[in-house]
Design an enzyme around this catalytic site. Structure first.
Site, mmCIF file in Angstrom:
data_model
loop_
_atom_site.group_PDB
_atom_site.id
_atom_site.type_symbol
_atom_site.label_atom_id
_atom_site.label_comp_id
_atom_site.label_asym_id
_atom_site.label_seq_id
_atom_site.Cartn_x
_atom_site.Cartn_y
_atom_site.Cartn_z
ATOM 1 N N ASP A 100 68.495 6.561 1.612
ATOM 2 C CA ASP A 100 68.109 6.968 2.968
ATOM 3 C C ASP A 100 69.130 7.937 3.559
ATOM 4 O O ASP A 100 70.262 8.067 3.055
ATOM 5 C CB ASP A 100 67.977 5.696 3.833
ATOM 6 C CG ASP A 100 66.904 5.820 4.895
ATOM 7 O OD1 ASP A 100 66.544 6.962 5.255
ATOM 8 O OD2 ASP A 100 66.438 4.777 5.392
ATOM 9 N N ASP A 117 57.721 7.790 7.575
ATOM 10 C CA ASP A 117 57.770 6.396 8.021
ATOM 11 C C ASP A 117 56.428 5.944 8.563
ATOM 12 O O ASP A 117 56.243 4.750 8.820
ATOM 13 C CB ASP A 117 58.835 6.221 9.115
ATOM 14 C CG ASP A 117 60.196 5.924 8.521
ATOM 15 O OD1 ASP A 117 60.285 5.694 7.301
ATOM 16 O OD2 ASP A 117 61.183 5.924 9.275
HETATM 17 C C1 DGJ Z 1 64.305 4.687 7.580
HETATM 18 C C2 DGJ Z 1 63.354 4.678 6.424
HETATM 19 O O1 DGJ Z 1 62.517 5.779 6.481
HETATM 20 C C3 DGJ Z 1 62.585 3.366 6.402
HETATM 21 O O2 DGJ Z 1 61.648 3.368 5.378
HETATM 22 C C4 DGJ Z 1 63.561 2.246 6.240
HETATM 23 O O3 DGJ Z 1 64.170 2.289 4.983
HETATM 24 C C5 DGJ Z 1 64.606 2.293 7.341
HETATM 25 N N1 DGJ Z 1 65.215 3.581 7.443
HETATM 26 C C6 DGJ Z 1 65.668 1.269 7.112
HETATM 27 O O4 DGJ Z 1 66.663 1.354 8.033
#
Ligand code: DGJ
Length: 732
Positions: free
Chosen positions: A461, A527
């Site tokens: 991430d 997301d």
């Molecule tokens: C942002 C990501 O896009 C999500 O899928 C998830 O992993 C969160 N961060 C976790 O903090």
């Protein structure tokens, strides 16, 4: 051969693409044609092009620019943006060449051992003795018909030379009158936008140390109204995960250029004597419609040695199931439910490491949290593996929380200017990964955990944009080095742990580019897993990436980002079109829902070889409420399509839909396969189901593309799958 004082004309061809270039002895190469294959052409065929394309003289060389170099050159009279800008404290800012040498090679010939098969390369080296610079440009036409282009500049002098811009450009013809690129925001990535390609410069920049949620991704110029199946169109993408710029410049001389490069911060690249800086690759594609343009990117990616070859494991990611609420028994129960449905990989997301009870702290301390996991992750990992699934783990290696043990012990490992570390975003800051000790520390921690738990998959991430990203006590610009260090870290982890897969995530889809995909095996597209939104997001991310590189998940009945409620057929029938996953608390799902989801997973597993190898096609539908896309097998023996209604259709019933991409000469039987057939289950008796559904339609590929089939009645956010299988030719 051309007479010694005359320019040469060379023709590079591969994969249905021709690039014709003019080569001068004192100028970098100039493109005369980039587009459809012109067939075999001899020197004698090519030479008359120079006269044919010579411009009438207006009143100065500035007004009639006959050719524009791959790095447009101010000293030649080009009045648009130069391709190379830099200086030695104000000197040597204009580049001109005493001599330029050119060399053409074909993959497999000595001197280009690493060339992809079938590709051709032009490499030109220009020397500027006054400014004491050497400039190299390389242009390759790959076997896919994709063009890639990069430039490098070397300081031949003793004084440092500061590079401000190095942005190669490819010209497109005057028919390219309309631009398309992407905009977007968090949870709403890759929203297309169009505008006329008027005189001036349309510039898309990324300043956050990553392409961003609003990344242009591809900047296309084409015949006005170009669509997926029609209209000639050209597009460029920059293989870079840091600051960057893509531009479309239409000069008053008529030239239209697509260009791109790294967006360097002031003083970020200062070349000492003998040092060189190379731009990232700029990749260009063209097509009769966007499907052909995208197909070249997909073919190039699939031909890479590191492209995922084994069936992509369906995964369960626990993020939307449990968020930070890590509880061993709950996660084990989730793993049980996942395994029952045929899920093949279990990914533990954010929240497993020291002090990480929410998103306010803990980043950087890559040790399993002893409070939450008193026996470490082993009880969960063993359970997951015992169920026959692989185990994956979330990291955010480039980030740090200010209250972490890491930041407290090593405040000098954070990116900062002399003013400080800059504003927090999601309560976090950025580690200076180019700092050798910081790099070794993160590498050591990740590597130890990967070893200890046999981790097969890292979800990587990156949630904070790089702002105030300076290095060292002076706070000198650090985005370029940070990007290179992130690539190095990924490469080193993969070298140490063969078979390890990496998912590139950046607060959803803020780091989707072909630079990161040199190292990553999948991107997290967004997301937002609301299936309604995902139809658009995946469609436009798919201009660059084939389905197997895009993470697509089935969420719970009510979407967590939009609050929309969707039935399972719509959610799963949408998520199955990429690298499929589930992000849903399956322990809260009913037995019926789990059985239905299991059927969708099994169907995906049955067809994923086709989905992950075939040509992606989209129909240009007259009805704006409907969307139809599909994947056609490379040998045209079969295809699978999805037809979705994303809005109320103005006219009712919705009308005919074509099935594009099939072999026009062959006959196909089309049906609506389970599990997505709920809406047509009454076929044969229910008159609301189109008549052809009951027995399947047997029609030629040409008829299916040109005439089409009646669409079933679909309400908003409903879909059906359409399967086409070639009918064997009757025995002679
Ligand atoms: C942002 C990501 O896009 C999500 O899928 C998830 O992993 C969160 N961060 C976790 O903090």
């Amino acid at each position: 051969m051309a007479p010694p004082d005359q320019p040469h004309v060379v023709h590079l061809r591969a994969g249905g693409t021709s690039v014709v270039l003019r080569l001068d002895a004192d100028r970098l190469p100039c493109v005369l044609h980039w587009g459809p294959d012109l067939g075999p052409l001899s020197d004698a065929d090519l030479r008359p092009l120079l006269a044919a394309l010579a411009m009438p003289y207006v009143d100065s060389p500035m007004a009639s620019q006959e050719a524009v170099a791959l790095l447009p050159q101010h000293s030649s009279g080009w009045l648009g943006q130069p391709g190379l800008l830099g200086s030695r404290e104000g000197r040597d800012w204009s580049v001109g060449f005493d001599e330029v040498t050119h060399e053409v090679t074909t993959a497999g010939t000595p001197g280009w051992a690493d060339g992809p098969s079938g590709a051709q390369r032009l490499r030109s080296v220009g020397t500027d003795r006054i400014s004491e610079l050497e400039v190299v440009v390389e242009l390759e036409v790959l076997a896919s018909g994709l063009v890639r282009l990069r430039a490098a500049v070397r300081n031949l002098g003793q004084q440092p030379y500061q590079v401000d811009r190095l942005e190669p450009a490819l010209p497109v013809p005057a028919e390219a009158g309309e631009l398309l690129d992407m905009a977007g925001r968090h949870s709403h990535e890759r929203t297309p936008q169009r505008r006329p390609f008027g005189v001036g410069h349309w510039v898309r920049e990324s300043w956050g140390g990553r392409p961003g949620h609003d990344a242009a991704t591809l900047l296309c110029a084409g015949q006005p109204g170009f669509a997926f199946r029609t209209g000639r169109v050209w597009g460029v993408h920059l293989a870079c995960s840091g600051n960057q710029v893509l531009g479309a410049e239409h000069a008053v001389t008529g030239w239209r250029l697509l260009r791109g490069g790294e967006r360097l911060l002031p003083g970020e690249v200062r070349l000492a004597a003998g040092q060189a800086y190379a731009s990232p690759w700029l990749l260009g594609s063209w097509g009769e419609g966007l499907d052909e343009l995208a197909g070249r990117f997909h073919r190039m990616l699939r031909a890479r040695p590191q492209h995922p070859r084994r069936p992509r494991p369906v995964l369960l990611n626990v993020w939307e199931a449990v968020y930070f609420d890590h509880d061993l028994d709950r996660l084990r129960a989730l793993a049980d439910r996942a395994a029952e449905l045929g899920i093949e990989r279990f990914v533990l997301d954010d929240g497993w490491f020291r002090g990480r009870r929410d998103d306010r702290s803990g980043l950087g301390d890559w040790y399993v949290d002893e409070q939450v996991w008193p026996e470490g992750l082993a009880p969960l990992v063993d359970h997951v593996r015992g169920l026959g699934m692989e185990f994956g783990l979330w990291f955010e290696p480039e980030m740090v929380s200010l209250d972490s043990e890491l930041a407290t012990a090593h405040p000098d490992w954070l990116l900062r200017t002399r003013r400080g570390v800059g504003p927090a975003s999601r309560h976090q800051h950025v580690l200076d990964l180019a700092h050798p000790d910081a790099f070794d520390h993160v590498l050591g921690r990740m590597s130890a955990l990967i070893d200890e738990y046999g981790i097969a998959y890292v979800k990587w991430d990156h949630n904070r944009p790089l702002v105030e990203a300076g290095r060292g006590p002076a706070g000198t610009p650090g985005v370029h080095e940070q990007t290179a260090a992130a690539y190095r870290l990924m490469a080193e982890l993969k070298a140490r742990h063969p078979g390890l897969e990496i998912e590139s995530c950046s607060a959803g889809g803020a780091r989707v580019d072909l630079g990161i995909l040199e190292h990553a095996d999948r991107v997290w597209v967004s997301d937002c897993i609301d299936a309604h939104e995902r139809h658009r997001i995946v469609r436009w991310t798919g201009l660059l990436l084939p389905p197997e590189l895009m993470g697509t998940h089935v969420g719970s009945g009510v979407d967590h980002t939009t609050g929309r409620r969707h039935d399972l057929d719509f959610r799963a029938g949408t998520a199955m079109w990429g690298h499929m996953g589930v992000e849903w608390d399956l322990t809260a799902a009913s037995p019926e829902e789990r059985a239905e989801l299991g059927a969708w997973i099994a169907f995906h597993q049955q067809v994923r070889a086709l989905l992950h190898s075939g040509d992606v096609v989209h129909a240009d539908l007259a009805n704006p409420a409907l969307q139809l896309e599909g994947v056609v097998a490379a040998d045209r023996s079969e295809a699978l399509y999805v037809l979705a209604a994303l809005d109320h259709t103005l006219t009712w019933p919705p009308g005919r839909v074509p099935l594009p991409g099939l072999d026009p000469e062959r006959t196909y039987r089309v049906d609506v396969p389970p599990p997505g057939d709920r809406l047509v289950r009454g076929a044969g008796t229910d008159r609301r189901v189109p008549g052809w559904v009951a027995g399947g339609a047997a029609l030629t590929g040409r008829v299916l593309a040109e005439v089409g089939l009646q669409a079933p009645l679909l309400g908003v956010d409903q879909l059906v799958l359409l399967r086409a299988v070639a009918v064997p030719d009757p025995a002679p």
